[in-house]
Design a protein around this motif. Structure first.
Motif, PDB file in Angstrom:
ATOM      1  N   SER A  76     -12.934  19.711  -7.314  1.00  0.00           N
ATOM      2  CA  SER A  76     -13.959  20.141  -8.277  1.00  0.00           C
ATOM      3  C   SER A  76     -15.012  19.054  -8.455  1.00  0.00           C
ATOM      4  CB  SER A  76     -13.319  20.503  -9.613  1.00  0.00           C
ATOM      5  OG  SER A  76     -12.899  19.341 -10.291  1.00  0.00           O
ATOM      6  N   LYS A  77     -16.071  19.426  -9.142  1.00  0.00           N
ATOM      7  CA  LYS A  77     -17.207  18.541  -9.394  1.00  0.00           C
ATOM      8  C   LYS A  77     -16.724  17.247 -10.041  1.00  0.00           C
ATOM      9  CE  LYS A  77     -19.939  20.453 -12.290  1.00  0.00           C
ATOM     10  NZ  LYS A  77     -20.715  21.643 -12.626  1.00  0.00           N
ATOM     11  N   GLY A  86     -13.002  25.228 -15.833  1.00  0.00           N
ATOM     12  CA  GLY A  86     -13.682  26.439 -16.280  1.00  0.00           C
ATOM     13  C   GLY A  86     -14.637  27.044 -15.267  1.00  0.00           C
ATOM     14  N   ASP A  87     -14.812  26.429 -14.085  1.00  0.00           N
ATOM     15  CA  ASP A  87     -15.691  27.025 -13.069  1.00  0.00           C
ATOM     16  C   ASP A  87     -14.945  28.170 -12.387  1.00  0.00           C
ATOM     17  OD1 ASP A  87     -17.525  24.740 -13.405  1.00  0.00           O
ATOM     18  OD2 ASP A  87     -15.965  23.629 -12.341  1.00  0.00           O
ATOM     19  N   GLY A 136      -8.917  18.133 -10.761  1.00  0.00           N
ATOM     20  CA  GLY A 136      -9.661  17.561  -9.637  1.00  0.00           C
ATOM     21  C   GLY A 136      -9.409  18.262  -8.320  1.00  0.00           C
ATOM     22  N   ARG A 137      -8.146  18.279  -7.911  1.00  0.00           N
ATOM     23  CA  ARG A 137      -7.830  18.910  -6.627  1.00  0.00           C
ATOM     24  C   ARG A 137      -7.450  20.357  -6.919  1.00  0.00           C
ATOM     25  NH1 ARG A 137      -3.940  15.058  -3.392  1.00  0.00           N
ATOM     26  NH2 ARG A 137      -2.944  14.796  -5.410  1.00  0.00           N
ATOM     27  N   VAL A 138      -8.371  21.254  -6.648  1.00  0.00           N
ATOM     28  CA  VAL A 138      -8.272  22.632  -7.127  1.00  0.00           C
ATOM     29  C   VAL A 138      -7.367  23.481  -6.230  1.00  0.00           C
ATOM     30  CG1 VAL A 138      -9.612  24.707  -7.677  1.00  0.00           C
ATOM     31  CG2 VAL A 138     -10.546  22.440  -8.190  1.00  0.00           C
ATOM     32  N   ASP A 191     -18.485  26.481  -8.568  1.00  0.00           N
ATOM     33  CA  ASP A 191     -19.527  25.519  -8.922  1.00  0.00           C
ATOM     34  C   ASP A 191     -19.060  24.095  -8.663  1.00  0.00           C
ATOM     35  OD1 ASP A 191     -21.944  26.384  -9.723  1.00  0.00           O
ATOM     36  OD2 ASP A 191     -21.728  25.626 -11.791  1.00  0.00           O
ATOM     37  N   GLY A 192     -19.850  23.334  -7.932  1.00  0.00           N
ATOM     38  CA  GLY A 192     -19.518  21.922  -7.740  1.00  0.00           C
ATOM     39  C   GLY A 192     -18.419  21.668  -6.727  1.00  0.00           C
TER      40      GLY A 192
END
Ligand code: AMP
Ligand code: GLY
Length: 416
Positions: free
Chosen positions: A334-335, A344-345, A376-378, A405-406
């Motif tokens: 993630s971003k 929340g993205d 972080g690591r989605v 997003d991101g």
């Protein structure tokens, strides 16, 4: 069969999925889990370090086997808490978990049992460490002794930098994890992760893997928990494998016995290999993330049977088989990762992935019917195929379907 998995990452989703591959009717609980584990198991709302509460819950809920994922649970004594309740748990006790909880503990063990490792010195105050910096060649590796969420290793290119880091650590940069430090000689070579099943008497490596620790392509950018990987790792040639057996694994298991350390679980050995000589960088006392997402899809022997054999000290009776096809794993982050992370993205495209890949959720959650980022690591996307090139191509082709997003990921994972 009722199984509890502790943790909320891609590793834990992979463990749950692998167990279900061999036991379709197993009931799995994950504490606290993520949006992916919620699809195949039941998430329960505990922090991984609530070890007493988790043991009580497992007792009340007649859990047959517990698999702790993260080091925080193991170092907090999750195995001891479960054993006190007479429950079966696959992971080392608090004493053995010092191999991850204290770098000094591990270095002393490695030196005592003549396992090749970087030269080092340990300190419990800043000034003696600063005074010793001049004796090391550059770069110098400065390590906080305790658990520092993967941030406690600093590779310093100048002596000034090393002295500054030492001061900052003793000023509390990593909290009590920095009450002691280790200074180390910098090793060069190729890194490899070797995860091993251990039952107290026998140590058996899993298939080898490689992890990509840096955030950006060409191994640039900050250190992360791991941005991808593949298995097997060609750096572990038959010659290197032989050296690992004789120079690393044998002295380790003999050392465990001499020290009366009843290590049961996964020993993750971080290695640096140069001129066929393996040297130990570090131990972890658990499955790696993302190594697990690369390796477990290749496992062809019932993982529950192997874990039970480790607990009962009869690992030598088990014939562990692997899929000969290689695997590649991509982490989608993630971003802001690794300095921060985003939540929340909304994640789209998950329902469009082909059956040629397996998706493991890490930092995800369910929100208003959507799957969203939550860390972080989605996601981890793994492909297993006849060649590493094919696995890599499939992994990247499918990854293009995922959007949030991101979103960020490396483009050079598994390009040998
Ligand atoms: P560790 O948590 O000890 O594995 O360290 C994290 C990373 O820092 C390793 O994966 C290596 O890339 C690097 N590292 C640690 N110790 C050394 C060393 N003595 N020499 C070179 N690189 C190191
Ligand atoms: N991928 C490295 C680790 O799990 O520590």
């Amino acid at each position: 069969m009722r199984i509890l998995i502790i943790g909320n990452g891609g590793r834990e989703h992979a463990l749950a999925q692998t167990i279900l591959r061999f036991h379709k009717d197993a009931e799995i609980f994950v504490a606290p889990g993520n949006a992916g584990t919620a699809q195949i198991a039941k998430n329960i709302d505990y922090e991984v370090t609530q070890v007493k509460e988790l043991a009580n819950w497992a007792k009340d809920n007649k859990i047959d086997l517990t698999v702790p994922g993260p080091e925080a649970a193991l170092v907090a004594g999750v195995t001891d808490a479960f054993n006190e309740q007479g429950l079966r748990v696959f992971g080392p006790d608090k004493e053995c978990s010092q191999f991850e909880g204290s770098k000094k503990f591990t270095k002393e063990f490695l030196v005592k049992y003549k396992v090749p490792t970087a030269a080092y010195a340990d300190f419990s105050a800043a000034q003696p460490a600063i005074d010793t910096v001049d004796e090391f060649d550059l770069p110098i590796v400065v390590k906080a002794d305790g658990l520092a969420a993967g941030k406690g290793v600093l590779i310093c290119e100048t002596r000034e930098d090393a002295k500054k880091e030492i001061r900052e650590i003793f000023d509390g940069k990593f909290g009590s994890a920095g009450d002691e430090i280790v200074l180390e000689e910098f090793l060069t070579g190729t890194e490899a992760s070797l995860l091993c099943w251990v039952d107290g008497n026998t140590i058996v490596p899993l298939e080898t893997a490689r992890d990509y620790k840096r955030a950006l392509d060409n191994d640039e950018g900050l250190n992360t928990g791991g941005m991808g990987g593949f298995s097997p790792n060609p750096a572990i040639t038959p010659k290197v494998r032989e050296n690992i057996e004789n120079q690393v694994l044998e002295p380790i298991i003999n050392g465990f016995k001499s020290e009366n350390l009843d290590f049961k679980g996964i020993l993750f050995i971080g290695l640096m290999i140069e001129n066929d000589i393996p040297k130990v960088l570090e131990f972890n006392v658990r499955f790696g993330d993302p190594e697990t997402q690369s390796v477990l899809p290749r496992l062809r022997t019932d993982i529950v049977e192997i874990m039970n054999a480790c607990i009962d000290g009869r690992l030598n009776e088990i014939d562990i088989r692997w899929d000969g096809n290689p695997s590649a794993t991509l982490i989608m982050a993630s971003k802001g990762y690794p300095e921060t992370s985003s939540s929340g993205d909304i994640i789209t495209g998950l329902d469009q992935l082909s059956d040629d890949v397996i998706v493991f959720h890490g930092g995800t959650a369910k929100e208003n019917g959507n799957i969203v980022t939550n860390g972080g690591r989605v996601l981890a996307i793994t492909a297993v195929d006849q060649s590493i090139e094919k696995a890599r191509a499939t992994m990247y082709k499918e990854a293009e379907k995922i959007k949030f997003d991101g979103m960020q990921y490396r483009r050079d994972i598994a390009s040998l």
